[in-house]
Design a protein around this motif. Sequence first.
Motif, PDB file in Angstrom:
ATOM      1  N   SER A 292      -8.491   4.125  -0.833  1.00 16.34           N
ATOM      2  CA  SER A 292      -8.404   4.259   0.624  1.00 16.34           C
ATOM      3  C   SER A 292      -9.264   3.185   1.293  1.00 16.34           C
TER       4      SER A 292
ATOM      5  N   CYS B 251      -2.149   6.955   7.732  1.00 19.09           N
ATOM      6  CA  CYS B 251      -2.988   5.980   8.430  1.00 19.09           C
ATOM      7  C   CYS B 251      -3.341   6.513   9.809  1.00 19.09           C
TER       8      CYS B 251
ATOM      9  N   TYR C 169       4.252   3.936   6.350  1.00 17.28           N
ATOM     10  CA  TYR C 169       3.082   4.793   6.537  1.00 17.28           C
ATOM     11  C   TYR C 169       3.434   5.980   7.437  1.00 17.28           C
TER      12      TYR C 169
ATOM     13  N   LEU D 146       2.911  -0.523  10.921  1.00 21.55           N
ATOM     14  CA  LEU D 146       2.636   0.304   9.747  1.00 21.55           C
ATOM     15  C   LEU D 146       3.683   1.408   9.572  1.00 21.55           C
TER      16      LEU D 146
ATOM     17  N   VAL E 289       1.884   7.475  10.368  1.00 20.65           N
ATOM     18  CA  VAL E 289       0.865   6.957  11.281  1.00 20.65           C
ATOM     19  C   VAL E 289       0.410   8.027  12.273  1.00 20.65           C
TER      20      VAL E 289
ATOM     21  N   ILE F 260      -8.149   3.009  10.845  1.00 19.03           N
ATOM     22  CA  ILE F 260      -8.344   1.771  11.607  1.00 19.03           C
ATOM     23  C   ILE F 260      -9.073   2.106  12.899  1.00 19.03           C
TER      24      ILE F 260
ATOM     25  N   VAL G   8      -5.658  -4.568   6.142  1.00 18.49           N
ATOM     26  CA  VAL G   8      -4.991  -3.371   5.615  1.00 18.49           C
ATOM     27  C   VAL G   8      -4.455  -3.621   4.204  1.00 18.49           C
TER      28      VAL G   8
ATOM     29  N   SER H 197       0.821  -1.219   0.000  1.00 13.31           N
ATOM     30  CA  SER H 197       0.000   0.000   0.000  1.00 13.31           C
ATOM     31  C   SER H 197       0.849   1.261   0.000  1.00 13.31           C
ATOM     32  N   THR H 198       2.167   1.102   0.104  1.00 16.22           N
ATOM     33  CA  THR H 198       3.025   2.274   0.243  1.00 16.22           C
ATOM     34  C   THR H 198       3.798   2.606  -1.027  1.00 16.22           C
TER      35      THR H 198
ATOM     36  N   GLN I  35      -5.482   7.780   3.767  1.00 17.81           N
ATOM     37  CA  GLN I  35      -5.534   6.538   2.998  1.00 17.81           C
ATOM     38  C   GLN I  35      -6.081   5.363   3.806  1.00 17.81           C
ATOM     39  N   LEU I  36      -5.939   5.445   5.127  1.00 16.56           N
ATOM     40  CA  LEU I  36      -6.335   4.304   5.952  1.00 16.56           C
ATOM     41  C   LEU I  36      -6.827   4.760   7.320  1.00 16.56           C
TER      42      LEU I  36
ATOM     43  N   SER J 298       0.373   0.307  15.005  1.00 16.26           N
ATOM     44  CA  SER J 298       1.031   1.574  14.675  1.00 16.26           C
ATOM     45  C   SER J 298       2.508   1.358  14.364  1.00 16.26           C
TER      46      SER J 298
END
Length: 365
Positions: free
Chosen positions: A195, A62, A84, A79, A86, A149, A312, A51-52, A146-147, A76
């Motif tokens: 996303s 994220c 990411y 990612l 985060v 959670i 993810v 995803s990166t 993009q994400l 965290s």
Amino acid sequence: MGLMEALIFLCKGQFWRMAVFWTVSLILSYLQLFSQTHLSRKSKLFDRCSSTSSSAIRKPICIVTGATSGLGAAVSYALAKEGYCVILAGRSLHSLSKVVSEIKEQIDDACVKAFQVDLSSYKSILSFKHSLQQWLLDSDLHCSVQLLINNAGILATSYRITTEQCDQMVSTNYIGPFCLTKLLLPLLEQSPIPSRVVNVTSFTHRNVSSMEVTRETISGQWFSKLSSYPFAHVYEYSKLCLLLFTYELHRQVGLAEKPHSVSVIATDPGVVKTNIMREIPSCLSWLAFFVLKLLGLLQSPEVGITSVLDAVHAPPETSGVYFFGGNGRTLRSSQLSYNSKLAKDLWDASSQIFLERQLASRDTT
């Protein structure tokens, strides 16, 4: 808590609901997973995608709620290690700062930022959204997300009402994530790459056999009328609501002009050794973890995040599924969770609460 408090707690029906019903539903989930993986031809595994690695965006952003410890902190870290940027969100700024420091100590080029937010308060959620938007404008990152959670959750053993007249556990576990997702949806839709919203739910939702959507049940006010607070049932109920929300948001996104630009996935990490049982007498929570460890059902946060990472990194077109057990595996959730009318009724009632809070916040500004 002392021995007397533990004995009193031991006599509560809700404790035995947790001890028996939750253990059985967890074992049945693993049996269903085994049957689906080894005996059924319908088993489907989702390979992880990167995803990166995208030229459209330098660092995908994220947001992880409940990132002060346990599963949220472990996700965290994982990612941030993957590249990411985060955003750690949680109630305790001190705990968040500690997690941020630990991540930066282990990852030299980690991009992490902490924001304080209480998901049981719409005012706090709205403040977080404004702070996040301002931070994005001040940074050199793309002004999008993009994400998301939705990991935060509590297990409260007593009825506590919020300033907005809702049950605290229902607010934190469901209403808060609903409002946060609605507020951040424009930022998710602005993403130049696909996303995703990942909702962390629980196998305990399988213990809810029926549900009535009313203002009192959604807000949790109905539980205050009972002689004793049914904390195990309220937790199960809140996780079912989050799952119904996942499937309905998936349907709503599918009706949009750009289907699947935002995907929505539910994930169930199983039993993870975190501090979610901090309100349970320590000797009883220790015993519960000991038995679960003997049964091979207890996971560390570092192992428990596998199903979250599966969600993810599932292919961008993946949406409306329920990850469980790691290794890209999915399960069917409870039959009730697929009741589309119930999900739509819950969506409409929750949206009404969201709208009322929006209007109330405008009146106070």
